[in-house]
Design a protein around this motif. Structure first.
Motif, PDB file in Angstrom:
ATOM      1  N   MET A 172       0.821  -1.211   0.000  1.00  0.00           N
ATOM      2  CA  MET A 172       0.000   0.000   0.000  1.00  0.00           C
ATOM      3  C   MET A 172       0.855   1.262   0.000  1.00  0.00           C
ATOM      4  N   LEU A 175       2.270   1.920  -3.603  1.00  0.00           N
ATOM      5  CA  LEU A 175       1.149   2.233  -4.493  1.00  0.00           C
ATOM      6  C   LEU A 175       0.642   3.647  -4.251  1.00  0.00           C
ATOM      7  N   THR A 256      -1.567  -6.360  -0.556  1.00  0.00           N
ATOM      8  CA  THR A 256      -2.313  -5.423   0.291  1.00  0.00           C
ATOM      9  C   THR A 256      -3.079  -6.149   1.388  1.00  0.00           C
ATOM     10  N   GLN A 298      -3.708   4.524   4.110  1.00  0.00           N
ATOM     11  CA  GLN A 298      -4.724   4.945   3.156  1.00  0.00           C
ATOM     12  C   GLN A 298      -4.843   6.463   3.134  1.00  0.00           C
ATOM     13  N   ALA A 303      -7.167   3.679  -2.130  1.00  0.00           N
ATOM     14  CA  ALA A 303      -7.829   2.532  -1.505  1.00  0.00           C
ATOM     15  C   ALA A 303      -7.015   1.295  -1.839  1.00  0.00           C
ATOM     16  N   PRO A 304      -6.903   0.340  -0.914  1.00  0.00           N
ATOM     17  CA  PRO A 304      -6.044  -0.813  -1.138  1.00  0.00           C
ATOM     18  C   PRO A 304      -6.488  -1.722  -2.267  1.00  0.00           C
ATOM     19  N   GLY A 305      -7.772  -1.715  -2.644  1.00  0.00           N
ATOM     20  CA  GLY A 305      -8.205  -2.511  -3.780  1.00  0.00           C
ATOM     21  C   GLY A 305      -8.612  -3.933  -3.433  1.00  0.00           C
ATOM     22  N   ALA A 306      -8.449  -4.336  -2.189  1.00  0.00           N
ATOM     23  CA  ALA A 306      -8.850  -5.674  -1.750  1.00  0.00           C
ATOM     24  C   ALA A 306      -9.204  -5.591  -0.269  1.00  0.00           C
TER      25      ALA A 306
END
Length: 385
Positions: A172, A175, A256, A298, A303-306
């Motif tokens: 995270m 990213l 993540t 965050q 957003a972490p996506g998972a």
């Protein structure tokens, strides 16, 4: 956006407590501002961010006295007697130099700069001016590291011969960090995040004879994050001046859904008469839930996506929330710095010279990994560009 917010704050004048300017109102700037607002010696608080909404929200939450989108305007205010620079990594140089020009004590989120030549110039300006400048290396304020350093310097394990360091990080952080900038060339796992574990190891050994790094050999891989312009992992071995060895390894490409919100660190320090085995992986308190968990790294817009269903408490480096307030090493780091301003007492904070050294060593690891050859140390900033 600029203006007084006197109805929200105390409207303090110089001499009526610390007049604090915070440049950068993102995740870390917000934490520092909220902690500073709790300090009884804070007399005036000014904020700056290019994102008007971000700055306005923090100004409301901290009853700031002044808010603007221009750091020069903020740092020129007569109420300001100290500054925190908490912008993105690539944007530290100009606000730091502006604060130095005013002679302000400064707290700088690492690094001084992402370019080694500019970092050297910032360090020179700081040392020429004589301002008191510290760099944000929060790991120094974890009690286990403070206690470990004391034992090492008390001679409890004899002469240090080997240091082994392993850092695992949730992806995270890269990213979110890379999404905020197109200037990604210097944003490697070592420069952005491995620098924390590098710093704490050097701090554990600080002042011990023969423990300066004289060579490093490293290798890297980029199979997960390469398309985003960064590396996944860097592993290296430093040789110290007295022949001691130190391995320094980081991977910041863990999924993540990895339960560590940010950082998990292990350090082993072996001496001629003992060993210190330091676990900072935060697996002693684990939360598992059927409903997805919030938290983690965050910042705004990421957003972490998972969904994440398991969390290691304490793996968010600043600390943990209770009743809306942060508790942990970043509280101690920030409060201790404010006390330092008031009393002049020595504190564990990293100096500007420490911060510059850390950048050069982390970049030397990256250089060795690129060339596939050992790198003799120290290197000049020009050799690293």
């Amino acid at each position: 956006m600029a203006g007084q917010i006197s109805e929200q704050g105390g409207g303090a004048v110089p001499g009526a407590g610390i007049g604090l300017a915070i440049v950068g109102c993102g995740t870390i700037g917000r934490i520092r501002a909220e902690l500073a607002r709790e300090h009884p010696a804070l007399g005036w608080l000014g904020l700056c961010d290019l994102d008007d909404d971000l700055a306005a929200a923090l100004a409301t939450d901290t009853s700031a006295d002044f808010v603007t989108g221009d750091y020069r305007e903020l740092l020129a205010r007569p109420e300001v007697s100290a500054a925190i620079i908490a912008t993105d990594e690539n944007e530290h140089v100009e606000p730091v130099l502006a604060a130095v020009e005013r002679g302000l004590p400064i707290f700088i989120e690492k690094p001084l700069a992402t370019d080694p030549v500019r970092s050297a110039a910032v360090l020179q300006a700081i040392e020429d001016s004589g301002v008191d400048a510290v760099v944000g290396y929060t790991q120094r304020f974890r009690r286990r590291f403070l206690a470990a350093r004391q034992r090492i310097h008390d001679g409890r394990i004899g002469d240090v011969t080997t240091v082994v360091t392993r850092a695992f990080m949730n992806r995270m952080v890269p990213l979110a960090t890379l999404a905020r900038t197109e200037q990604r060339n210097g944003l490697t796992p070592m420069v952005v995040s491995g620098t924390h574990s590098l710093d704490v190891c050097l701090w554990l050994l600080d002042g011990l004879a023969g423990k300066d790094p004289v060579e490093v050999y490293a290798r890297s891989d980029d199979r997960v994050l390469g398309d985003l312009g960064t590396l996944d992992t860097t592993l290296g071995v430093f040789t110290l001046a007295d022949g001691s060895l130190w391995s320094m390894n980081i991977n910041w490409a863990l999924p993540t859904v990895w339960p560590g919100s940010v950082y998990g660190l292990e350090i082993g320090v072996v001496g001629t008469e003992g060993i210190l085995d330091i676990e900072d992986t935060h697996r002693d308190t684990i939360l598992a839930a059927e409903q997805p968990l919030g938290g983690g790294y965050q910042p705004k817009g990421f957003a972490p996506g998972a969904p994440r269903h398991v969390d290691f408490f304490g793996s968010y480096p600043p600390g943990d929330l209770h009743d809306g307030r942060l508790w942990g090493p970043m509280r101690e780091e920030t409060t201790t710095w404010l006390n330092r301003l008031l009393t002049g007492a020595a504190t564990p904070h990293a100096t500007a010279r420490d911060g510059h050294r850390n950048l050069l060593l982390s970049m030397a690891m990256d250089l060795s990994a690129r060339t596939g050859a050992p790198v003799r140390l120290p290197l000049t900033p020009q050799e690293l560009t």
